[in-house]
Write a protein that holds these residues in place. Sequence first.
Motif, PDB file in Angstrom:
ATOM      1  N   HIS A   6       2.124   5.787 -11.020  1.00  0.00           N
ATOM      2  CA  HIS A   6       0.932   5.742 -10.175  1.00  0.00           C
ATOM      3  C   HIS A   6       1.215   4.646  -9.152  1.00  0.00           C
ATOM      4  O   HIS A   6       1.393   3.478  -9.529  1.00  0.00           O
ATOM      5  N   HIS A   7       1.248   4.999  -7.894  1.00  0.00           N
ATOM      6  CA  HIS A   7       1.739   4.048  -6.891  1.00  0.00           C
ATOM      7  C   HIS A   7       1.173   4.390  -5.527  1.00  0.00           C
ATOM      8  O   HIS A   7       0.436   5.363  -5.376  1.00  0.00           O
ATOM      9  N   ASN A   8       1.533   3.567  -4.566  1.00  0.00           N
ATOM     10  CA  ASN A   8       1.137   3.822  -3.188  1.00  0.00           C
ATOM     11  C   ASN A   8       2.374   3.600  -2.316  1.00  0.00           C
ATOM     12  O   ASN A   8       3.128   2.660  -2.543  1.00  0.00           O
ATOM     13  N   LEU A   9       2.525   4.480  -1.346  1.00  0.00           N
ATOM     14  CA  LEU A   9       3.728   4.449  -0.507  1.00  0.00           C
ATOM     15  C   LEU A   9       3.953   3.082   0.137  1.00  0.00           C
ATOM     16  O   LEU A   9       5.075   2.593   0.233  1.00  0.00           O
ATOM     17  N   SER A  30       5.373  11.524  -9.405  1.00  0.00           N
ATOM     18  CA  SER A  30       4.619  10.650  -8.509  1.00  0.00           C
ATOM     19  C   SER A  30       3.130  10.975  -8.553  1.00  0.00           C
ATOM     20  O   SER A  30       2.735  12.129  -8.425  1.00  0.00           O
ATOM     21  N   VAL A  31       2.316   9.940  -8.736  1.00  0.00           N
ATOM     22  CA  VAL A  31       0.862  10.091  -8.574  1.00  0.00           C
ATOM     23  C   VAL A  31       0.440   9.064  -7.524  1.00  0.00           C
ATOM     24  O   VAL A  31       0.454   7.857  -7.786  1.00  0.00           O
ATOM     25  N   GLY A  52      -7.110  -2.873 -11.377  1.00  0.00           N
ATOM     26  CA  GLY A  52      -7.351  -2.027 -10.205  1.00  0.00           C
ATOM     27  C   GLY A  52      -6.292  -2.202  -9.136  1.00  0.00           C
ATOM     28  O   GLY A  52      -6.610  -2.263  -7.946  1.00  0.00           O
ATOM     29  N   VAL A  53      -5.044  -2.294  -9.570  1.00  0.00           N
ATOM     30  CA  VAL A  53      -3.937  -2.427  -8.609  1.00  0.00           C
ATOM     31  C   VAL A  53      -2.834  -1.441  -8.985  1.00  0.00           C
ATOM     32  O   VAL A  53      -2.748  -0.980 -10.125  1.00  0.00           O
ATOM     33  N   VAL A  54      -1.994  -1.147  -8.001  1.00  0.00           N
ATOM     34  CA  VAL A  54      -0.795  -0.357  -8.277  1.00  0.00           C
ATOM     35  C   VAL A  54       0.405  -1.305  -8.295  1.00  0.00           C
ATOM     36  O   VAL A  54       0.345  -2.369  -7.662  1.00  0.00           O
TER      37      VAL A  54
END
Length: 271
Positions: A6-9, A30-31, A52-54
């Motif tokens: 679970h991540h963000n680009l 990838s989520v 609440g963080v990636v």
Amino acid sequence: MTLRLHHNLFSASSQKVRLALAEKHIAWESVEVDLQAGQQHTPAYRALNPRGVVPTLVHNDAILIESAAILEYLDDVFPEPALRPVDPVARQRMRAWIRRLDDVHHPANGMMHYAVLGRPTLRALSSDRLSALLQAMPNRRDRTLRAAAAHLGVDAPEFADAVLTQEEMLDAMNDALTGSACLVGDTVSLADLTALPYVARLEQMGLAVLIESAGRQALADWYGRMKRRASWQTAIGVLPAPVVERWQALGRQAWPQVAMHLRRRPSSPPG
Ligand SMILES: N[C@@H](CCC(=O)N[C@@H](CS)C(=O)NCC(=O)O)C(=O)O
């Protein structure tokens, strides 16, 4: 075996884990977590990551949080190629770097990011929406910095501190890299993967002069070598070019406010 990230680009902490996965040639699912939309605060995501963080890595039934701990986990479970030195002293130094980068430089880099790049989006929110977004952030330090970025941007005292802190990081890295190819010895370790997204973010903000033209040659050489690794392309080079171009324009606009806090000015301003 499933490995779901679970991540963000755009997130530096997510990029660290993507770098390690790429270095180890590990397949993963990838989520994407849309941080601007607040998906990090949904009950479903908070059940995985209460801060609440990636990123969050889910490996079979194990839910793993904190990028530094995830990196060590990956190196334990997928030992080849090793990303930690064997020698205990070198390994301790690697951990000390990671601790310093996470504790000191991560908030500073984030403050610069949000004051310069994130502010237009934060300012476009209604005051109710902005308050709700800030209130949803469980970590008080993160919340305070985000509020300062939203309300005062580059004029916030926290911004001045962030610029100085970043400069100290660049100097410390340049010193460590003078006479050695990597942060700890001559082999890429988790310390290099942890530092890389922060240095990259400065370049993506149009502030590469802090690396190239400010007498930090060993750092500039390291950065060039790290960017030539295949892991760079998968983990960081995938950022869409229009986003990076917009960031660079915002960074150039903020240059006078960055420059006024620097102890060591580059020989030329950003081009
Ligand atoms: N110590 C944490 C920090 C993670 C962190 O701060 N992640 C940022 C993105 S780099 C985030 O998710 N921010 C949530 C937000 O902006 O609300 C880790 O290393 O995993």
